[in-house]
Design a protein around this motif. Structure first.
Motif, mmCIF file in Angstrom:
data_model
loop_
_atom_site.group_PDB
_atom_site.id
_atom_site.type_symbol
_atom_site.label_atom_id
_atom_site.label_comp_id
_atom_site.label_asym_id
_atom_site.label_seq_id
_atom_site.Cartn_x
_atom_site.Cartn_y
_atom_site.Cartn_z
ATOM 1 N N LEU A 49 34.554 53.784 7.598
ATOM 2 C CA LEU A 49 34.111 53.978 8.985
ATOM 3 C C LEU A 49 32.904 53.091 9.298
ATOM 4 N N ILE A 50 31.952 53.024 8.378
ATOM 5 C CA ILE A 50 30.759 52.181 8.590
ATOM 6 C C ILE A 50 31.175 50.719 8.710
ATOM 7 N N LYS A 51 32.088 50.278 7.855
ATOM 8 C CA LYS A 51 32.586 48.895 7.946
ATOM 9 C C LYS A 51 33.252 48.650 9.298
ATOM 10 N N ALA A 52 34.001 49.656 9.767
ATOM 11 C CA ALA A 52 34.682 49.519 11.055
ATOM 12 C C ALA A 52 33.676 49.356 12.190
ATOM 13 N N VAL A 53 32.643 50.197 12.200
ATOM 14 C CA VAL A 53 31.622 50.125 13.254
ATOM 15 C C VAL A 53 30.898 48.778 13.184
ATOM 16 N N ASN A 54 30.623 48.297 11.973
ATOM 17 C CA ASN A 54 29.899 47.023 11.805
ATOM 18 C C ASN A 54 30.715 45.805 12.231
ATOM 19 N N THR A 55 32.042 45.885 12.100
ATOM 20 C CA THR A 55 32.870 44.704 12.363
ATOM 21 C C THR A 55 33.725 44.822 13.624
ATOM 22 N N PHE A 56 33.620 45.944 14.338
ATOM 23 C CA PHE A 56 34.461 46.165 15.515
ATOM 24 C C PHE A 56 34.159 45.145 16.617
ATOM 25 N N ASN A 57 35.225 44.604 17.192
ATOM 26 C CA ASN A 57 35.096 43.638 18.292
ATOM 27 C C ASN A 57 35.882 44.162 19.492
ATOM 28 N N PRO A 58 35.201 44.660 20.531
ATOM 29 C CA PRO A 58 35.898 45.236 21.691
ATOM 30 C C PRO A 58 36.712 44.215 22.483
ATOM 31 N N GLU A 59 36.447 42.943 22.259
ATOM 32 C CA GLU A 59 37.189 41.898 22.972
ATOM 33 C C GLU A 59 38.626 41.771 22.473
ATOM 34 N N LYS A 60 38.955 42.418 21.368
ATOM 35 C CA LYS A 60 40.315 42.346 20.804
ATOM 36 C C LYS A 60 41.272 43.327 21.488
ATOM 37 N N ASN A 61 40.798 44.054 22.496
ATOM 38 C CA ASN A 61 41.618 45.025 23.240
ATOM 39 C C ASN A 61 42.224 46.096 22.338
ATOM 40 N N ILE A 62 41.403 46.674 21.484
ATOM 41 C CA ILE A 62 41.827 47.775 20.622
ATOM 42 C C ILE A 62 40.719 48.819 20.630
ATOM 43 N N ARG A 63 41.101 50.077 20.591
ATOM 44 C CA ARG A 63 40.107 51.153 20.610
ATOM 45 C C ARG A 63 39.388 51.241 19.270
ATOM 46 N N LEU A 64 38.119 51.662 19.317
ATOM 47 C CA LEU A 64 37.340 51.808 18.081
ATOM 48 C C LEU A 64 38.022 52.781 17.125
ATOM 49 N N ALA A 65 38.546 53.891 17.639
ATOM 50 C CA ALA A 65 39.179 54.898 16.778
ATOM 51 C C ALA A 65 40.390 54.321 16.049
ATOM 52 N N THR A 66 41.185 53.518 16.743
ATOM 53 C CA THR A 66 42.370 52.899 16.133
ATOM 54 C C THR A 66 41.959 51.934 15.030
ATOM 55 N N TYR A 67 40.966 51.112 15.326
ATOM 56 C CA TYR A 67 40.463 50.135 14.354
ATOM 57 C C TYR A 67 39.817 50.850 13.159
ATOM 58 N N ALA A 68 39.024 51.881 13.439
ATOM 59 C CA ALA A 68 38.342 52.623 12.373
ATOM 60 C C ALA A 68 39.350 53.327 11.468
ATOM 61 N N ALA A 69 40.412 53.881 12.056
ATOM 62 C CA ALA A 69 41.441 54.560 11.250
ATOM 63 C C ALA A 69 42.039 53.601 10.233
ATOM 64 N N LYS A 70 42.300 52.375 10.658
ATOM 65 C CA LYS A 70 42.862 51.358 9.761
ATOM 66 C C LYS A 70 41.868 51.000 8.655
ATOM 67 N N CYS A 71 40.587 50.848 9.021
ATOM 68 C CA CYS A 71 39.557 50.509 8.035
ATOM 69 C C CYS A 71 39.367 51.639 7.013
ATOM 70 N N ILE A 72 39.385 52.883 7.488
ATOM 71 C CA ILE A 72 39.247 54.046 6.597
ATOM 72 C C ILE A 72 40.428 54.089 5.636
ATOM 73 N N ASP A 73 41.629 53.916 6.183
ATOM 74 C CA ASP A 73 42.846 53.917 5.374
ATOM 75 C C ASP A 73 42.789 52.821 4.303
ATOM 76 N N ASN A 74 42.370 51.617 4.701
ATOM 77 C CA ASN A 74 42.272 50.504 3.750
ATOM 78 C C ASN A 74 41.288 50.802 2.633
ATOM 79 N N GLU A 75 40.166 51.400 2.974
ATOM 80 C CA GLU A 75 39.135 51.705 1.966
ATOM 81 C C GLU A 75 39.662 52.738 0.960
ATOM 82 N N LEU A 76 40.375 53.746 1.460
ATOM 83 C CA LEU A 76 40.948 54.762 0.571
ATOM 84 C C LEU A 76 42.015 54.147 -0.332
ATOM 85 N N LEU A 77 42.861 53.284 0.233
ATOM 86 C CA LEU A 77 43.897 52.636 -0.577
ATOM 87 C C LEU A 77 43.289 51.739 -1.650
#
Length: 196
Positions: A49-77
């Motif tokens: 989640l911290i990585k997601a917040v640090n690297t999130f780019n709102p210009e990519k037209n994606i919600r923070l929650a969607t992006y963070a979910a992917k980052c959390i999932d990747n970290e767990l994997l």
């Protein structure tokens, strides 16, 4: 908050992380098991989640929650992949032959008569405790009956696969398949609890 965080405002970043912690709790549910420590999962998920917040780019037209979910999932994997690499390539529970009944024999069954050191005795007790406490969560009633009967657990009479097959009115080979599947489930339980 996102704009402030991107500009380097630590307080804004911390607020975004705190407000999205429920997402971490939601994401770890699919990885939680009876023996895996949920605090470890939360810690790793929070890093994602911290990585997601640090690297999130709102210009990519994606919600923070969607992006963070992917980052959390990747970290767990990544954590699970690292755990797998740490495990030995050779398992003492892997089959090395078969007995007169055609049942597979593992190295641990042959080596179990040799003297064990204190650490191994402790680990064995922990494995038995984990299995007893979680057996009903990972096995169905038929699997529990077969495992208890085969190995004489909980004062059950130790029986051959043929004897169990007669009792359950099924074939010996079917008993063997159910037993193997149940043992695999218990083996995974021990692996999840890092007892192997």
């Amino acid at each position: 908050m996102i704009q402030r965080s991107r500009a380097g405002d630590i307080d804004a970043r911390n607020i975004l992380v705190e407000k999205n912690m429920r997402l971490v709790a939601y994401m770890i549910k699919k990885y939680a098991s009876g023996c895996r420590d949920s605090e470890d999962l939360i810690s790793v998920g929070t890093i994602g989640l911290i990585k997601a917040v640090n690297t999130f780019n709102p210009e990519k037209n994606i919600r923070l929650a969607t992006y963070a979910a992917k980052c959390i999932d990747n970290e767990l994997l990544m954590m699970f992949r690292a755990d797998k690499k740490k495990q030995m390539e050779f398992s003492i529970y892997d089959p090395i032959g078969s007995d007169k009944e055609g049942n597979e024999i593992s190295f641990i069954e042959i080596a179990s008569d040799e003297a064990k050191d204190d650490v191994e005795e402790y680990m064995q007790k922990e494995r038995i405790r984990c299995i007893k406490e979680n057996m009903e969560n990972v096995l169905n009633k038929r699997e529990i009956y077969i495992i208890k009967s085969r190995f004489g657990l909980d004062n059950a009479k130790e029986m051959t696969q043929n004897e169990i097959a007669l009792r359950l009115n099924i074939s010996r080979s079917y008993v063997s398949r159910i037993e193997r599947k149940a043992l695999d489930k218990l083996l995974n339980l021990l692996k999840d609890n890092k007892l192997l």
